[in-house]
Design a protein around this motif. Structure first.
Motif, PDB file in Angstrom:
ATOM      1  N   ALA A   5       0.883  -1.195  -0.161  1.00 61.88           N
ATOM      2  CA  ALA A   5      -0.022   0.013  -0.047  1.00 61.88           C
ATOM      3  C   ALA A   5       0.832   1.371   0.020  1.00 61.88           C
ATOM      4  N   LEU A   6       0.440   2.288  -0.578  1.00 64.00           N
ATOM      5  CA  LEU A   6       0.929   3.714  -0.551  1.00 64.00           C
ATOM      6  C   LEU A   6       0.054   4.742   0.124  1.00 64.00           C
ATOM      7  N   VAL A   7       0.775   5.281   1.155  1.00 62.47           N
ATOM      8  CA  VAL A   7      -0.039   6.338   1.754  1.00 62.47           C
ATOM      9  C   VAL A   7       0.737   7.696   1.282  1.00 62.47           C
ATOM     10  N   GLY A   8      -0.308   8.536   0.826  1.00 65.87           N
ATOM     11  CA  GLY A   8       0.231   9.821   0.210  1.00 65.87           C
ATOM     12  C   GLY A   8       0.776  10.670   1.231  1.00 65.87           C
ATOM     13  N   ALA A   9       1.588  11.571   1.035  1.00 65.39           N
ATOM     14  CA  ALA A   9       2.021  12.598   1.869  1.00 65.39           C
ATOM     15  C   ALA A   9       0.962  13.611   2.527  1.00 65.39           C
ATOM     16  N   GLY A  10       1.267  13.644   3.959  1.00 67.16           N
ATOM     17  CA  GLY A  10       0.140  14.374   4.724  1.00 67.16           C
ATOM     18  C   GLY A  10      -1.278  13.658   5.007  1.00 67.16           C
ATOM     19  N   ALA A  11      -1.510  12.439   4.729  1.00 70.30           N
ATOM     20  CA  ALA A  11      -2.738  11.720   4.853  1.00 70.30           C
ATOM     21  C   ALA A  11      -2.779  11.506   6.250  1.00 70.30           C
TER      22      ALA A  11
END
Length: 167
Positions: free
Chosen positions: A124-130
């Motif tokens: 999984a990839l969590v975007g910056a600032g999420a």
């Protein structure tokens, strides 16, 4: 300060005098940046990259190959309070530890906050600032506040296999 922690083979800590590791386990070949804190009972797997200013609290398990961008924060209490209804300061026994799992090869972007009790799936990839308030499926790309699925990772083994790149 590194106190009572189990560090694997070839762990690299850029500035040991500028980190707080106490009572945690860190796997082989993991890299830890400056101003990182990893609390007692936290587990970090092998070949992870923990960028500067991250906070990994008790109850967090990070599997192998995980990337944490700068300033990633984890929580471990669903109902944090400094004082009880009587106004007295809460102590170490006045809260419930809620565990969080980051599965192998996941990536979490800089300045993300991961709330207690979620699982972030493999690749999984969590975007910056999420701000992650719910579990993230394997291979999902999430972003925003609160984090929502915005796409799918295309370089995970299952995706490549579907395209015929793996046998």
């Amino acid at each position: 300060m590194i106190v009572g922690s189990a560090l694997g083979r070839d762990v690299v800590i850029q500035h040991p005098e500028l980190v707080n590791l106490y009572g945690c386990d860190v796997g082989d070949e993991t890299r830890i940046g400056t101003f990182v804190e990893i609390q007692k009972g936290a587990v970090v797997g092998e070949r992870c990259k923990i960028s500067s200013h991250c906070f990994i609290c008790e109850g967090v398990t990070i599997e192998d190959g995980v990337f944490l961008g700068h300033g990633v924060m984890f929580t471990n209490d669903l109902y944090p309070r400094a004082v009880g209804v009587d106004g007295e300061l809460k102590g170490k026994d006045d809260w419930t530890l809620t565990r969080t799992l980051v599965c192998r090869n996941a990536s979490i972007g800089s300045n993300s906050t991961i709330l207690a009790g979620v699982t972030i799936g493999e690749y999984a990839l969590v975007g910056a600032g999420a701000v992650v308030t719910r579990s993230v499926p394997p291979g999902a790309v999430v972003a925003g506040v609160p984090a929502r699925i915005v796409g799918q990772v295309t370089d995970m083994p299952v995706a490549r296999k579907r395209r015929g790149a793996l046998s």
